[in-house]
Design a protein around this motif. Structure first.
Motif, short mmCIF file in Angstrom:
data_model
loop_
_atom_site.label_atom_id
_atom_site.label_comp_id
_atom_site.label_asym_id
_atom_site.label_seq_id
_atom_site.Cartn_x
_atom_site.Cartn_y
_atom_site.Cartn_z
N GLN A 32 -65.92 10.09 -62.11
CA GLN A 32 -66.34 9.06 -63.06
C GLN A 32 -65.16 8.14 -63.36
N HIS A 33 -65.45 6.87 -63.44
CA HIS A 33 -64.45 5.87 -63.80
C HIS A 33 -65.20 4.66 -64.32
N GLY A 34 -64.52 3.62 -64.63
CA GLY A 34 -65.17 2.41 -65.13
C GLY A 34 -64.46 1.17 -64.64
N GLN A 35 -65.16 0.06 -64.74
CA GLN A 35 -64.57 -1.24 -64.41
C GLN A 35 -64.65 -2.11 -65.66
N ARG A 36 -63.57 -2.81 -65.96
CA ARG A 36 -63.59 -3.75 -67.09
C ARG A 36 -64.38 -4.97 -66.64
N ARG A 37 -65.36 -5.35 -67.41
CA ARG A 37 -66.25 -6.47 -67.07
C ARG A 37 -66.53 -7.29 -68.31
N THR A 38 -67.05 -8.48 -68.06
CA THR A 38 -67.70 -9.30 -69.08
C THR A 38 -69.13 -9.51 -68.59
N ALA A 39 -69.98 -10.00 -69.45
CA ALA A 39 -71.36 -10.28 -69.02
C ALA A 39 -71.33 -11.28 -67.86
N ASP A 40 -70.49 -12.30 -67.94
CA ASP A 40 -70.43 -13.30 -66.87
C ASP A 40 -69.96 -12.70 -65.55
N SER A 41 -68.94 -11.83 -65.60
CA SER A 41 -68.45 -11.25 -64.34
C SER A 41 -69.48 -10.29 -63.74
N LEU A 42 -70.22 -9.57 -64.59
CA LEU A 42 -71.26 -8.68 -64.08
C LEU A 42 -72.39 -9.48 -63.44
N VAL A 43 -72.82 -10.55 -64.10
CA VAL A 43 -73.88 -11.40 -63.54
C VAL A 43 -73.42 -12.01 -62.22
N ALA A 44 -72.17 -12.45 -62.15
CA ALA A 44 -71.65 -13.02 -60.91
C ALA A 44 -71.68 -11.99 -59.78
N THR A 45 -71.30 -10.76 -60.07
CA THR A 45 -71.32 -9.70 -59.06
C THR A 45 -72.75 -9.39 -58.63
N LEU A 46 -73.65 -9.28 -59.58
CA LEU A 46 -75.05 -8.99 -59.24
C LEU A 46 -75.63 -10.08 -58.35
N GLY A 47 -75.19 -11.31 -58.54
CA GLY A 47 -75.67 -12.43 -57.73
C GLY A 47 -75.26 -12.34 -56.27
N THR A 48 -74.32 -11.45 -55.94
CA THR A 48 -73.86 -11.30 -54.55
C THR A 48 -74.57 -10.15 -53.83
N ARG A 49 -75.42 -9.42 -54.51
CA ARG A 49 -76.11 -8.28 -53.89
C ARG A 49 -77.18 -8.78 -52.92
N ALA A 50 -77.44 -7.97 -51.90
CA ALA A 50 -78.32 -8.37 -50.81
C ALA A 50 -79.69 -8.81 -51.32
N GLY A 51 -80.27 -8.06 -52.24
CA GLY A 51 -81.59 -8.41 -52.75
C GLY A 51 -81.62 -9.75 -53.44
#
Length: 96
Positions: A32-51
């Protein structure tokens, strides 16, 4: 985290043949671990997913907007940085 007996999901990656046994019992561990994120950085990452990448532009923008609105309603994600919980899984099989 200790290596444990093989979980059900991990068995999907193992061959199921009658070949001679050349490896011991598989073991797995989760870390288990974590990544420091903001809502904007998470949305940006999700936007790169194949689906997401195969969506039409209008559908993609609408989906990302819904995610952004949802994150804004959650106390965990609405006030700047947060820790996105992650688990890295490892599978080990030793040669006999």
């Amino acid at each position: 985290m200790r290596l444990t007996a093989l979980g059900a999901a991990a068995t999907l990656h193992l061959p199921t043949t009658d070949a001679p046994v050349r490896f011991g019992s598989p073991e797995q561990a989760g870390f288990q671990h974590g990544q420091r994120r903001t809502a904007d950085s998470l949305v940006a990452t999700l936007g790169t997913r194949a689906g997401m990448l195969v969506m039409h532009d209008e559908e993609l923008e609408a989906t990302l907007a819904r995610i952004r609105r949802y994150l804004a309603t959650r106390p965990e994600t609405s006030a700047g940085e947060f820790a996105l919980p992650m688990v890295t899984c490892a599978l080990r099989v030793r040669r006999l």
